[in-house]
Design a protein around this motif. Structure first.
Motif, PDB file in Angstrom:
ATOM      1  N   UNK A 118      29.843  13.010 106.913  1.00  0.00           N
ATOM      2  CA  UNK A 118      31.175  12.444 106.682  1.00  0.00           C
ATOM      3  C   UNK A 118      31.234  11.467 105.518  1.00  0.00           C
ATOM      4  N   UNK A 119      30.085  10.921 105.123  1.00  0.00           N
ATOM      5  CA  UNK A 119      30.139   9.879 104.091  1.00  0.00           C
ATOM      6  C   UNK A 119      29.617  10.372 102.738  1.00  0.00           C
ATOM      7  N   UNK A 120      29.501  11.700 102.592  1.00  0.00           N
ATOM      8  CA  UNK A 120      29.000  12.194 101.310  1.00  0.00           C
ATOM      9  C   UNK A 120      30.064  11.975 100.229  1.00  0.00           C
ATOM     10  N   UNK A 121      29.652  11.496  99.090  1.00  0.00           N
ATOM     11  CA  UNK A 121      30.595  11.271  97.988  1.00  0.00           C
ATOM     12  C   UNK A 121      31.552  10.114  98.213  1.00  0.00           C
ATOM     13  N   UNK A 122      31.196   9.245  99.148  1.00  0.00           N
ATOM     14  CA  UNK A 122      32.073   8.133  99.507  1.00  0.00           C
ATOM     15  C   UNK A 122      31.476   6.844  98.936  1.00  0.00           C
ATOM     16  N   UNK A 123      32.304   5.984  98.349  1.00  0.00           N
ATOM     17  CA  UNK A 123      31.747   4.779  97.720  1.00  0.00           C
ATOM     18  C   UNK A 123      31.229   3.798  98.789  1.00  0.00           C
ATOM     19  N   UNK A 124      30.358   2.858  98.389  1.00  0.00           N
ATOM     20  CA  UNK A 124      29.705   1.981  99.382  1.00  0.00           C
ATOM     21  C   UNK A 124      30.686   1.215 100.258  1.00  0.00           C
ATOM     22  N   UNK A 125      31.812   0.798  99.664  1.00  0.00           N
ATOM     23  CA  UNK A 125      32.776   0.022 100.447  1.00  0.00           C
ATOM     24  C   UNK A 125      33.383   0.886 101.560  1.00  0.00           C
ATOM     25  N   UNK A 126      33.736   2.112 101.181  1.00  0.00           N
ATOM     26  CA  UNK A 126      34.345   3.015 102.158  1.00  0.00           C
ATOM     27  C   UNK A 126      33.308   3.457 103.201  1.00  0.00           C
ATOM     28  N   UNK A 127      32.069   3.639 102.735  1.00  0.00           N
ATOM     29  CA  UNK A 127      30.991   3.991 103.661  1.00  0.00           C
ATOM     30  C   UNK A 127      30.867   2.905 104.722  1.00  0.00           C
ATOM     31  N   UNK A 128      30.974   1.674 104.282  1.00  0.00           N
ATOM     32  CA  UNK A 128      30.887   0.532 105.184  1.00  0.00           C
ATOM     33  C   UNK A 128      32.042   0.602 106.187  1.00  0.00           C
ATOM     34  N   UNK A 129      33.259   0.910 105.677  1.00  0.00           N
ATOM     35  CA  UNK A 129      34.366   0.934 106.648  1.00  0.00           C
ATOM     36  C   UNK A 129      34.270   2.155 107.568  1.00  0.00           C
ATOM     37  N   UNK A 130      33.724   3.281 107.059  1.00  0.00           N
ATOM     38  CA  UNK A 130      33.504   4.434 107.952  1.00  0.00           C
ATOM     39  C   UNK A 130      32.601   4.029 109.118  1.00  0.00           C
ATOM     40  N   UNK A 131      31.533   3.292 108.795  1.00  0.00           N
ATOM     41  CA  UNK A 131      30.629   2.880 109.876  1.00  0.00           C
ATOM     42  C   UNK A 131      31.314   1.894 110.817  1.00  0.00           C
ATOM     43  N   UNK A 132      32.269   1.156 110.272  1.00  0.00           N
ATOM     44  CA  UNK A 132      33.088   0.300 111.140  1.00  0.00           C
ATOM     45  C   UNK A 132      33.896   1.159 112.123  1.00  0.00           C
ATOM     46  N   UNK A 133      34.496   2.260 111.617  1.00  0.00           N
ATOM     47  CA  UNK A 133      35.262   3.132 112.527  1.00  0.00           C
ATOM     48  C   UNK A 133      34.321   3.715 113.583  1.00  0.00           C
ATOM     49  N   UNK A 134      33.122   4.160 113.131  1.00  0.00           N
ATOM     50  CA  UNK A 134      32.197   4.787 114.085  1.00  0.00           C
ATOM     51  C   UNK A 134      31.804   3.787 115.181  1.00  0.00           C
ATOM     52  N   UNK A 135      31.569   2.536 114.784  1.00  0.00           N
ATOM     53  CA  UNK A 135      31.195   1.532 115.802  1.00  0.00           C
ATOM     54  C   UNK A 135      32.335   1.342 116.787  1.00  0.00           C
ATOM     55  N   UNK A 136      33.562   1.292 116.262  1.00  0.00           N
ATOM     56  CA  UNK A 136      34.724   1.126 117.155  1.00  0.00           C
ATOM     57  C   UNK A 136      34.807   2.275 118.149  1.00  0.00           C
ATOM     58  N   UNK A 137      34.610   3.509 117.618  1.00  0.00           N
ATOM     59  CA  UNK A 137      34.692   4.685 118.486  1.00  0.00           C
ATOM     60  C   UNK A 137      33.587   4.651 119.543  1.00  0.00           C
ATOM     61  N   UNK A 138      32.378   4.268 119.097  1.00  0.00           N
ATOM     62  CA  UNK A 138      31.248   4.210 120.037  1.00  0.00           C
ATOM     63  C   UNK A 138      31.511   3.158 121.112  1.00  0.00           C
ATOM     64  N   UNK A 139      32.082   2.028 120.695  1.00  0.00           N
ATOM     65  CA  UNK A 139      32.399   0.977 121.676  1.00  0.00           C
ATOM     66  C   UNK A 139      33.392   1.470 122.719  1.00  0.00           C
ATOM     67  N   UNK A 140      34.276   2.378 122.269  1.00  0.00           N
ATOM     68  CA  UNK A 140      35.257   2.924 123.207  1.00  0.00           C
ATOM     69  C   UNK A 140      34.718   4.115 123.988  1.00  0.00           C
ATOM     70  N   UNK A 141      33.425   4.370 123.871  1.00  0.00           N
ATOM     71  CA  UNK A 141      32.797   5.376 124.733  1.00  0.00           C
ATOM     72  C   UNK A 141      32.591   6.750 124.110  1.00  0.00           C
TER      73      UNK A 141
END
Ligand SMILES: Nc1ncnc2c1ncn2[C@@H]1O[C@H](COP(=O)(O)OP(=O)(O)OP(=O)(O)O)[C@@H](O)[C@H]1O
Ligand SMILES: [Mg+2]
Length: 243
Positions: free
Chosen positions: A160-183
């Motif tokens: 999902x993060x291929x070709x994505x700049x570092x800032x956006x990669x960071x926010x993608x991982x933020x979304x993933x953490x949120x999703x993981x926290x929600x189960x």
């Protein structure tokens, strides 16, 4: 209690080419599971089999404790393909409406989900933009949004993060953490070993075979290396020497 994903002795051949060879693995509910391996090692093939888009040549796959594929699994899985599958001549919102209709979302619930997802991936302001006018990173965000629309329990994200700049990669991982926290349970393939390091468990693949599987710290202690990149190179070299 069965694991969320159970794969047993899975082999996939394309003609003479063996893309996956006797693979077995389990993914427990609620974890983030990283899939790493060089180009052609079988990551996409494994993910496509888990989604039910490809049939294995042999072996067993069960999802949610049931032999897969089964018809209802479409509602339970969110798949973000490696190559984007968006409609370029439609707007952001129209793409989401299309995917919502595939998942049977209607009326108020559909409206609410689309708003929530646009907020999550920070695309509200681009709601009316045509996809062909979006940058690559914004399209990646929309592809992720499409995979999340129906609140799936299991997310299969193929690079999902291929070709994505570092800032956006960071926010993608933020979304993933949120999703993981929600189960949610997340399977994510990546070439970035710093991303694999953020996963609870990691599977390293090479030519359709497992090089290593475990938590990042287990893999490091088993190989005696200081980071996953070096661990991968060491295991890969050892495998080459065996062949
Ligand atoms: N539909 C297909 N027909 C024939 N061969 C295929 C097909 N899909 C994949 N392969 C082959 O299977 C092997 C595994 O491919 P796969 O796409 O799973 O690798 P990958 O790990 O996802 O690679 P990448 O990191 O480049 O995305 C490759 O040798 C590939 O060429
Ligand atoms: Mg791939």
């Amino acid at each position: 209690m069965p694991e969320l994903v159970e794969v047993e002795n899975l082999t996939k051949k394309f003609g003479h080419l063996v893309a996956l060879s006797g693979l077995s693995l389990c993914i427990s509910r609620g974890i983030t599971f990283g899939l790493v391996g060089p180009n052609g090692s079988g990551k996409t093939t494994l993910i496509r089999i888990l989604c039910g888009l490809l049939r294995p040549s042999s072996g067993k796959v069960s999802l949610f404790g049931r032999p897969a594929p089964f018809p209802e699994m479409r509602q339970l899985i969110g798949y973000m393909p490696q190559l984007e599958s968006l409609y370029l001549d439609l707007t952001v919102e129209e793409n989401l409406l299309f995917f919502a209709s595939l998942y049977g979302l209607k009326g108020k619930e559909r409206k609410q989900r689309i708003s929530n997802i646009l907020e999550l991936v920070e695309l509200e302001e681009r709601r009316k933009s045509k996809v062909e006018h979006l940058s690559g990173g914004l399209r990646q965000r929309l592809s992720l949004a499409c995979a999340l629309l129906h609140s799936p329990e299991l997310l299969l994200l193929d690079e999902p993060t291929v070709g994505v700049d570092p800032e956006l990669r960071y926010s993608f991982w933020g979304y993933f953490s949120q999703l993981a926290e929600n189960g949610s349970t997340i399977l994510i393939s990546t070439h970035y070993l710093d991303e694999a390091n953020r996963c609870q468990r990691v599977l390293m693949l090479r030519t359709g075979r497992i090089l290593a599987e475990g938590s990042p710290s287990e893999i490091l202690s088993n190989t005696g290396e200081e980071n996953l990149e070096l661990a991968f190179l060491k295991l890969s070299q050892e495998a080459k020497n065996v062949v």
